[in-house]
Design an enzyme around this catalytic site. Structure first.
Site, PDB file in Angstrom:
ATOM      1  N   GLN A 175      41.607  44.945  54.915  1.00 11.87           N
ATOM      2  CA  GLN A 175      40.806  45.717  53.968  1.00 11.87           C
ATOM      3  C   GLN A 175      41.163  45.291  52.550  1.00 11.87           C
ATOM      4  O   GLN A 175      40.599  44.340  52.020  1.00 11.87           O
ATOM      5  CB  GLN A 175      41.029  47.212  54.196  1.00 11.87           C
ATOM      6  CG  GLN A 175      40.067  48.102  53.447  1.00 11.87           C
ATOM      7  CD  GLN A 175      40.120  49.530  53.974  1.00 11.87           C
ATOM      8  OE1 GLN A 175      39.939  49.777  55.166  1.00 11.87           O
ATOM      9  NE2 GLN A 175      40.385  50.466  53.097  1.00 11.87           N
ATOM     10  N   CYS A 176      42.086  45.959  51.913  1.00 11.90           N
ATOM     11  CA  CYS A 176      42.396  45.668  50.515  1.00 11.90           C
ATOM     12  C   CYS A 176      43.015  44.283  50.332  1.00 11.90           C
ATOM     13  O   CYS A 176      42.717  43.596  49.355  1.00 11.90           O
ATOM     14  CB  CYS A 176      43.291  46.750  49.938  1.00 11.90           C
ATOM     15  SG  CYS A 176      42.458  48.364  49.940  1.00 11.90           S
ATOM     16  N   CYS A 177      43.857  43.854  51.251  1.00 10.47           N
ATOM     17  CA  CYS A 177      44.488  42.532  51.118  1.00 10.47           C
ATOM     18  C   CYS A 177      43.472  41.412  51.325  1.00 10.47           C
ATOM     19  O   CYS A 177      43.376  40.489  50.510  1.00 10.47           O
ATOM     20  CB  CYS A 177      45.647  42.399  52.099  1.00 10.47           C
ATOM     21  SG  CYS A 177      46.995  43.557  51.774  1.00 10.47           S
ATOM     22  N   HIS A 186      38.374  48.657  46.867  1.00 16.89           N
ATOM     23  CA  HIS A 186      39.177  48.035  47.916  1.00 16.89           C
ATOM     24  C   HIS A 186      39.955  46.836  47.403  1.00 16.89           C
ATOM     25  O   HIS A 186      41.080  46.592  47.823  1.00 16.89           O
ATOM     26  CB  HIS A 186      38.301  47.613  49.105  1.00 16.89           C
ATOM     27  CG  HIS A 186      37.811  48.774  49.905  1.00 16.89           C
ATOM     28  ND1 HIS A 186      36.489  49.100  49.994  1.00 16.89           N
ATOM     29  CD2 HIS A 186      38.472  49.696  50.619  1.00 16.89           C
ATOM     30  CE1 HIS A 186      36.346  50.182  50.743  1.00 16.89           C
ATOM     31  NE2 HIS A 186      37.544  50.562  51.143  1.00 16.89           N
ATOM     32  N   THR A 229      40.864  41.353  48.470  1.00 13.33           N
ATOM     33  CA  THR A 229      41.453  40.786  47.256  1.00 13.33           C
ATOM     34  C   THR A 229      41.571  39.273  47.373  1.00 13.33           C
ATOM     35  O   THR A 229      41.263  38.541  46.418  1.00 13.33           O
ATOM     36  CB  THR A 229      42.836  41.413  46.985  1.00 13.33           C
ATOM     37  OG1 THR A 229      42.665  42.818  46.750  1.00 13.33           O
ATOM     38  CG2 THR A 229      43.518  40.773  45.793  1.00 13.33           C
TER      39      THR A 229
END
Length: 196
Positions: free
Chosen positions: A116-118, A87, A121
């Site tokens: 999610q991924c943003c 992710h 990160t």
């Protein structure tokens, strides 16, 4: 150069899903391009990240041809294009090494999906010591189904389910979780000095 713009998963894979028509930010390509133009004019690094799920047969399986940037996004020569299977953009790539080697200390995060991924990160980047700016209006997400709801709901079923988290609620929750802890929340207009 101490700043890098991360463009996370703004890829055709999402456009292949029926739920993409419910996305919070259908104009994400224009927003991302505004950030890219600003980063390039400031001589900042632009890093492109694509999500892959090899062997799954899904829209994220590179074999199906959708793991590519959305139309209108074009990396310049020398701008890294990374492929991740987690992710976040760090765990399964050489992103941290790449940034450290170039002396990058500040990251600007944009992309899909907001929560999610943003967000993942951004949290990891902060824990790694980067100064993170999260540009919410240069991210996009979709309504989130309740974890007990069927995974194969149609967009209509998703919207009809009172347990579904709206895109507005997802965005608000993400900003509340990140602000003052993991990132500074900014807008495209604030960073570029122009309305888009």
């Amino acid at each position: 150069m101490t700043n890098a713009l991360l463009v996370i998963d703004v890829q055709e894979s999402f456009c292949q899903r029926a739920s993409w028509r419910l996305a919070s930010n259908p104009d994400i390509v224009a927003k991302v391009n505004a950030l890219v133009a600003k980063a390039r004019s400031d001589n900042d690094l632009v890093v492109w990240v694509l999500h892959t799920e090899p062997g799954t047969g899904t829209v994220f399986d590179p074999a199906n041809g959708h793991v590519r940037l959305m139309r209108g996004l074009v990396p310049r020569e020398g701008e890294p294009v990374l492929h991740k299977t987690a992710h976040n953009a760090f765990t399964t790539t050489n992103l941290q090494r790449l940034l450290t080697a170039r002396g990058i200390r500040e990251l600007t995060v944009s992309g899909i999906r907001t929560e999610q991924c943003c967000e993942t990160t951004a949290r990891i980047a902060s824990d790694l010591g980067f100064d993170v700016t999260f540009v919410t209006d240069a991210t996009a997400t979709e309504p989130l189904r309740h974890w007990t709801a069927p995974a194969d709901m149609t967009p209509e079923q998703l919207l009809a389910d009172p347990r579904t988290l709206s895109v507005e609620d997802v965005i608000t929750r993400t900003e509340y979780a990140l602000a003052g802890r993991f990132a500074t929340i900014r807008t495209v207009a604030e960073l570029t000095g122009a309305e888009h």
